[in-house]
Every structure is written in C-alpha cells, then in structure tokens.
Design a protein around this motif. Sequence first.
Motif, mmCIF file in Angstrom:
data_model
loop_
_atom_site.group_PDB
_atom_site.id
_atom_site.type_symbol
_atom_site.label_atom_id
_atom_site.label_comp_id
_atom_site.label_asym_id
_atom_site.label_seq_id
_atom_site.Cartn_x
_atom_site.Cartn_y
_atom_site.Cartn_z
ATOM 1 N N HIS A 95 0.844 -1.204 0.000
ATOM 2 C CA HIS A 95 0.000 0.000 0.000
ATOM 3 C C HIS A 95 0.876 1.250 0.000
ATOM 4 C CE1 HIS A 95 -3.261 2.737 1.104
ATOM 5 N NE2 HIS A 95 -4.127 1.724 1.113
ATOM 6 N N GLY A 96 0.399 2.285 -0.643
ATOM 7 C CA GLY A 96 1.085 3.570 -0.577
ATOM 8 C C GLY A 96 1.013 4.158 0.819
ATOM 9 N N THR A 97 2.044 4.910 1.194
ATOM 10 C CA THR A 97 2.121 5.403 2.571
ATOM 11 C C THR A 97 1.218 6.601 2.843
ATOM 12 O OG1 THR A 97 4.043 6.766 1.997
ATOM 13 C CG2 THR A 97 4.472 4.572 2.904
ATOM 14 N N ALA A 98 0.735 7.281 1.798
ATOM 15 C CA ALA A 98 -0.064 8.491 2.022
ATOM 16 C C ALA A 98 -1.332 8.208 2.802
ATOM 17 C CB ALA A 98 -0.395 9.162 0.690
ATOM 18 N N THR A 99 -1.985 7.084 2.502
ATOM 19 C CA THR A 99 -3.248 6.761 3.180
ATOM 20 C C THR A 99 -3.228 5.376 3.822
ATOM 21 O OG1 THR A 99 -4.198 5.939 1.091
ATOM 22 C CG2 THR A 99 -4.632 8.252 1.686
ATOM 23 N N ILE A 100 -2.059 4.802 3.998
ATOM 24 C CA ILE A 100 -1.973 3.451 4.565
ATOM 25 C C ILE A 100 -2.588 3.406 5.960
ATOM 26 C CG2 ILE A 100 0.333 3.759 5.584
ATOM 27 C CD1 ILE A 100 1.027 0.929 4.704
ATOM 28 N N GLU A 101 -2.431 4.477 6.728
ATOM 29 C CA GLU A 101 -2.984 4.475 8.086
ATOM 30 C C GLU A 101 -4.505 4.487 8.072
ATOM 31 O OE1 GLU A 101 -2.772 8.687 10.029
ATOM 32 O OE2 GLU A 101 -1.093 8.563 8.623
ATOM 33 N N GLU A 102 -5.104 5.113 7.046
ATOM 34 C CA GLU A 102 -6.568 5.150 6.957
ATOM 35 C C GLU A 102 -7.123 3.794 6.533
ATOM 36 O OE1 GLU A 102 -8.015 9.049 5.164
ATOM 37 O OE2 GLU A 102 -5.847 9.259 5.002
ATOM 38 N N THR A 103 -6.534 3.211 5.505
ATOM 39 C CA THR A 103 -6.946 1.867 5.102
ATOM 40 C C THR A 103 -6.776 0.894 6.261
ATOM 41 O OG1 THR A 103 -6.344 2.281 2.795
ATOM 42 C CG2 THR A 103 -6.517 -0.017 3.487
ATOM 43 N N GLY A 104 -5.647 0.978 6.941
ATOM 44 C CA GLY A 104 -5.374 0.073 8.051
ATOM 45 C C GLY A 104 -6.382 0.204 9.174
ATOM 46 N N TYR A 105 -6.733 1.440 9.534
ATOM 47 C CA TYR A 105 -7.673 1.623 10.640
ATOM 48 C C TYR A 105 -9.069 1.160 10.255
ATOM 49 C CZ TYR A 105 -10.078 3.740 14.622
ATOM 50 O OH TYR A 105 -10.842 3.935 15.750
ATOM 51 N N PHE A 106 -9.482 1.402 9.016
ATOM 52 C CA PHE A 106 -10.778 0.893 8.567
ATOM 53 C C PHE A 106 -10.820 -0.631 8.685
ATOM 54 C CE2 PHE A 106 -13.546 -0.860 5.288
ATOM 55 C CZ PHE A 106 -14.741 -0.211 5.569
#
Length: 332
Positions: A95-106
């Motif tokens: 995954h790209g790092t720009a939104t990896i934290e959002e995908t991960g938390y979802f």
Amino acid sequence: MNKPLVAVIGTGGTISSVVDDSLDVLNYPDISRKMDSAEAIARIQETERFAQYVTLPFRAVGSSAILPSDWIELAQLIMRTAQERPEIRGFVILHGTATIEETGYFLNLVLKTDKPVVLVGAQRPASAVSSDVNMNVLAAVRTAIDEQAIGKGVLIVLNDEIHSARDATKTSTYRLQTFRSHDFGLLGHVDGDRIEFYRSPVRKHTLESPFDISEISVLPRVDIVYSYAGADATAVDAFVAAGAKGIVSAGLAPGIPAPLERKALERAAASGVLVVQCSRAGSGRVARRQYLCDQGMLGSDNLNPQKARILLALALTKTNDPDKIQAFFEML
C-alpha cells in the motif's frame, strides 16, 4: 517442511512503483508504472525463505487515489479469502504510505478474523538505489506468519517497526522513519533473528469491534474541517451544503475551533450533522468536555482527524445518537 502460506494483495503506491531512472526518488509518483502484487512479490525472491504466497488481484494506484469504496472492497476480499482458504496464515497488503494508516484503521474496525493482516509501504520506489521496498516486504511477511501477531489487530510494518493501525501515522514526507505511534509507541520490532513484540493494543478491534464488513456496502459522507487563525464558516457551510452527515473539526490544540468556525459547527450540529471535535496537533486526547455535551458534539479521544473521520462514518451506519457514538470513540 511446508512453509506457511501468505496472501499478498497489491494496491499500488510507492512500494509497487518502478521508473527507468534508479536515482528518481522525487518525480516517480507522476510517471511511474505500478506493478501488480504478483510482479512485486516475485522481485523479492528472499520471501520464499519464509513463506509460500498466493497473490490476490486488486487495483494498483497511488494511495492518494484510494477511496472508501476501495476499503470496503478490500475488506470483503480479505474476509472472502480467509473463509475460502483457511490454510492462509496471514495477509500482506502492499500500500502507498499516504493513506496506509486510513486503510489500516478501517480494516482494523471491520474485519472479523484474528489472522494477522499487515499493511506495508515504502518511502522509495522499488527501482531506486537503496530502496526500502525489499526489506519492508520481508519484514511484513515475517510478521504475518509470526504467531505473536495473531489477534493483535491490523498492523503497519515499515523500517523494521511494527505499529498498530489505530495508532500509526505518517510524520515525514521523505524520511524512511516516517511512521510514528505518537502517544503510546510502536508494538514491536522486526530484527534479524526474530520478531519481538513489546506491547499489545488494548482498544477493541477486528473480532471485538461492533462493525462487520458483511453489513456495510457504503459509508456516509463525513468531512474534515481544519482550524487556523481567522478560520470562518466557509468550509463548514460548504460541507453541510454538500450533504455531510458528519464533520470532524481538526481544531486548535487542545481541540478548539476558531470563533466563526465554532459558530458554524454549532449550526451544523443543531441541524443534525454529527460533529466530532479533534485536534490538529496530531497527538493527545480530546475529551468530551461540558461544552461539547451541551452542543451534542463528540470528543475524538486520541484519534487524529483522518481516523476520527473513519470511525464516525462507520458509527453513522449504526446510529445517530451522540452518546452511543461517543462510546465507540472510547472503546475503539
């Protein structure tokens, strides 16, 4: 001896990017080719020392192009595969790092499995001199097959560090050590000899979360309004006019919007829009102080604005009751 089986899903991002110039670590986002998961994992032959893998087709885009609908489709793919292929030990998501934290938390909130799900990114493209892609992917694979990772929720692994998807956030545009878990620190390390965990998440996730991807087909619109000196009602009013069901206020620390912005948020809340007060500081808890209770607004706990947005959107699929939604923020 059979090696454990890992499912690899590619979504694009720097970790899957290649360009002709091995010194290009700047312009590649605009010109690179994105590898699918099969090509990306095949380049890293060392992964075969640790695991067998099956690659699952998905899309390959820059992570700035990831949409909430992609989160839903990705979660459905993981759950469907986990049910159809019980022999799979864990999942690795490129995954790209720009939104990896959002995908991960979802995913942390909606997946119903205790199998390790590890998101991994990179700060330099696969084609670059001294790229971090290979070591990051190896670390993710090793984490995904480690028994200690079972039941710890969705994880983010980069730079030999293991973070909870709830806590991790990107803190630097270019540096390799970009991911930090500000308030409580990382979960563990990926070292040469073994995986070492030092703590476990205590907030509910995956199997204990009240949200289930099988019950979610679309997310309501939730927007983020960013506070700054002199901010007025323009952004809040525009989001309400666009049909926002919820607004996250990234307020001035410790969670206070500018005066004109505050009045607009009060009007929005009075009209039925759920407002969560957060902080632009990037760390620290925002409590539901008396003013927020009186206005029917919520406190974000210690979630950053982008993660508070995800939790609010999911909460709105179940209820519009501010007290019940506040309980979600205090448990997840």
